[in-house]
Design an enzyme around this catalytic site. Structure first.
Site, mmCIF file in Angstrom:
data_model
loop_
_atom_site.group_PDB
_atom_site.id
_atom_site.type_symbol
_atom_site.label_atom_id
_atom_site.label_comp_id
_atom_site.label_asym_id
_atom_site.label_seq_id
_atom_site.Cartn_x
_atom_site.Cartn_y
_atom_site.Cartn_z
ATOM 1 N N ALA A 1 0.805 -1.229 0.000
ATOM 2 C CA ALA A 1 0.000 0.000 0.000
ATOM 3 C C ALA A 1 0.838 1.280 0.000
ATOM 4 O O ALA A 1 0.278 2.366 0.092
ATOM 5 C CB ALA A 1 -1.012 0.041 1.141
ATOM 6 N N ALA A 2 2.166 1.156 -0.154
ATOM 7 C CA ALA A 2 2.974 2.380 -0.254
ATOM 8 C C ALA A 2 2.557 3.180 -1.496
ATOM 9 O O ALA A 2 2.456 4.411 -1.449
ATOM 10 C CB ALA A 2 4.457 2.033 -0.316
ATOM 11 N N GLY A 3 2.302 2.475 -2.592
ATOM 12 C CA GLY A 3 1.847 3.162 -3.806
ATOM 13 C C GLY A 3 0.486 3.822 -3.612
ATOM 14 O O GLY A 3 0.231 4.921 -4.123
ATOM 15 N N ASP A 4 -0.384 3.144 -2.888
ATOM 16 C CA ASP A 4 -1.711 3.729 -2.618
ATOM 17 C C ASP A 4 -1.577 4.979 -1.748
ATOM 18 O O ASP A 4 -2.261 5.981 -1.974
ATOM 19 C CB ASP A 4 -2.602 2.693 -1.925
HETATM 20 O O1 RIB Z 1 -1.714 -1.903 -3.174
HETATM 21 C C1 RIB Z 1 -1.866 -2.843 -2.142
HETATM 22 C C2 RIB Z 1 -3.083 -3.674 -2.367
HETATM 23 O O2 RIB Z 1 -2.897 -4.485 -3.483
HETATM 24 C C3 RIB Z 1 -3.414 -4.621 -1.255
HETATM 25 O O3 RIB Z 1 -4.189 -4.033 -0.237
HETATM 26 C C4 RIB Z 1 -4.094 -5.781 -1.953
HETATM 27 O O4 RIB Z 1 -5.444 -5.870 -1.691
HETATM 28 C C5 RIB Z 1 -3.833 -5.534 -3.444
HETATM 29 O O5 RIB Z 1 -4.942 -5.071 -4.059
#
Ligand code: RIB
Length: 313
Positions: free
Chosen positions: A256-259
Site C-alpha cells: 500500500a505504499a503506492g496507494d
Molecule cells: O496496493 C496494495 C493492495 O494491493 C493490497 O491491499 C491488496 O489488496 C492488493 O490489491
C-alpha cells in the site's frame, strides 16, 4: 493545507480483504515455508486510496462492488470508520468479495495474489453510480483491479466533465488501449509498470524519465514514476522533467505504499498545492506507509505526513 470545503475526490476501484502472512523470506516456486503470523486486514488498491485521502482530510467517496459476505461487510465498515462515503458500494450476492493473499518478508518485500471476486464484476450499474457523482468531484482516482472497460468508461466520463483523472496502472496490464492515455491527467506507474507500458526496461532514473516522456507522448499530461528507495521522477506534456529523493524511513512492509503515494499526491493537489509540493506529500505518505504492517492499517494521517515533511526541511 487549507479549508477543503467544496473539494471532493472519488475513487472508482477495488476492495479486497488482505490475508497477510508474515514470513522470514518469500518462498521459491514449489517451496513450502513456515510463516510467523496471519493477519486479516482491509485492503484493495481502490479502498486503500480512498482511505489514504480520507485520513488526509479530503472528502472522499468510493464506487465499487463487494460480495454479500462477511468480508464485504467488514470492508465497508472499515471504510466508513475511516471517513469514506460508502453509499455507492454495491453488495453483490452472486460473487465473493475480492481477496488478496499477501506474503511479507522481514525485509518488507512482498508477493501478492489478488482474486478479484466482486471487483471483477464492476460494470455499467457501477459506472452509473459513479457518473451521477462526478459533477461534485474535483478528482477521480482509478487503478487496474477492476475491468479495463470500466476504467476506460470512467476516465472518459470524468474527462468530459473536466474532472482530473489520476490512474495508478496497477496491477499493470500492458498494452493499455491507446485511447485511454489522452483521458488521463496524471499516471503514476512504479518502475515495473512504467517498463511494461513504455516497452523498454526501467532500471534507473534516466530510463524512468525516458519512460515517463514516452507515456506523455501518448497523451498523458503528467507521468510520475515511483522508484521506491530511489525516489521518484516525472515528466509533463509541457516538456518539464524532475526528480526527488526518497524520504529516509525504515521500511518493514511496502504493501500500500503506492496507494499512500497516490492519496498524498491527490490530497495536496485537491488543496491547490503545486505539483512538486504535492509530490512531496505523496512521497511522505508513501514512506510512512512502509513503516507499518498492512494496507489500510498503515496509511498515515495529516499530522504524521506534516511531521515528516517538517523534519526534512
Ligand atoms: O496496493 C496494495 C493492495 O494491493 C493490497 O491491499 C491488496 O489488496 C492488493 O490489491
Amino acid at each position: 493545507m487549507s479549508d477543503q470545503s467544496n473539494k471532493y475526490a472519488i475513487v472508482f476501484g477495488s476492495l479486497n480483504m488482505d490475508l497477510v502472512a508474515t514470513v522470514p523470506r518469500l518462498p521459491l516456486p514449489g517451496e513450502t515455508i513456515l510463516g510467523d503470523r496471519l493477519l486479516t486486514i482491509p485492503g484493495g488498491k481502490g479502498a486503500n486510496q480512498a482511505v489514504a485521502l480520507a485520513k488526509l482530510g479530503v472528502p472522499t467517496a468510493i464506487v465499487g462492488r463487494v460480495g454479500a459476505d462477511s468480508f464485504g461487510t467488514a470492508l465497508c465498515e472499515q471504510l466508513a470508520t475511516a471517513g469514506v462515503e460508502i453509499t455507492a458500494i454495491a453488495s453483490d450476492d452472486s460473487v465473493a468479495s475480492g481477496v488478496a493473499l499477501i506474503a511479507v518478508d522481514t525485509q518488507g518485500e512482498n508477493q501478492i495474489i489478488v482474486i478479484p471476486g466482486a471487483n471483477g464484476q464492476v460494470g455499467q450499474p457501477d459506472l452509473d453510480r459513479l457518473i451521477s457523482r462526478l459533477p461534485q468531484a474535483n478528482f477521480l482516482l482509478l487503478q487496474l483491479e477492476i475491468p479495463l472497460a470500466a476504467v476506460g468508461a470512467a476516465a472518459q466520463a470524468a474527462h468530459q466533465q473536466g474532472v482530473q483523472v489520476v490512474l495508478d496502472p496497477a496491477p499493470v496490464r500492458a498494452p493499455l488501449p491507446l485511447d485511454l492515455y489522452p483521458l488521463v491527467d496524471i499516471l503514476t506507474p512504479n518502475a515495473i509498470e512504467a517498463s511494461q507500458l513504455a516497452g523498454f526496461p526501467v532500471t534507473d532514473q534516466k530510463s524512468a524519465i525516458a519512460a515517463a516522456q514516452t507515456l506523455c507522448d501518448r497523451g498523458v499530461q503528467t507521468v510520475i514514476v515511483t522508484l521506491g528507495g530511489a525516489g521518484i521522477v516525472w515528466a509533463t506534456a509541457a516538456g518539464t522533467i524532475g526528480q526527488l529523493a526518497a524520504y529516509p524511513v525504515t521500511a518493514i512492509d511496502t504493501v500500500a505504499a503506492g496507494d499512500a503515494f497516490n492519496g498524498g499526491l491527490v490530497a495536496a493537489l485537491v488543496d491547490g498545492l503545486p505539483l512538486e509540493t504535492a509530490l512531496r506529500w505523496g512521497m511522505a505518505a508513501g514512506a510512512l506507509a512502509t513503516t507499518q504492517v498492512g494496507a489500510q492499517a498503515s496509511l498515515p494521517d495529516r499530522a504524521a505526513v506534516q511531521t515528516l515533511l517538517d523534519s526534512v526541511r
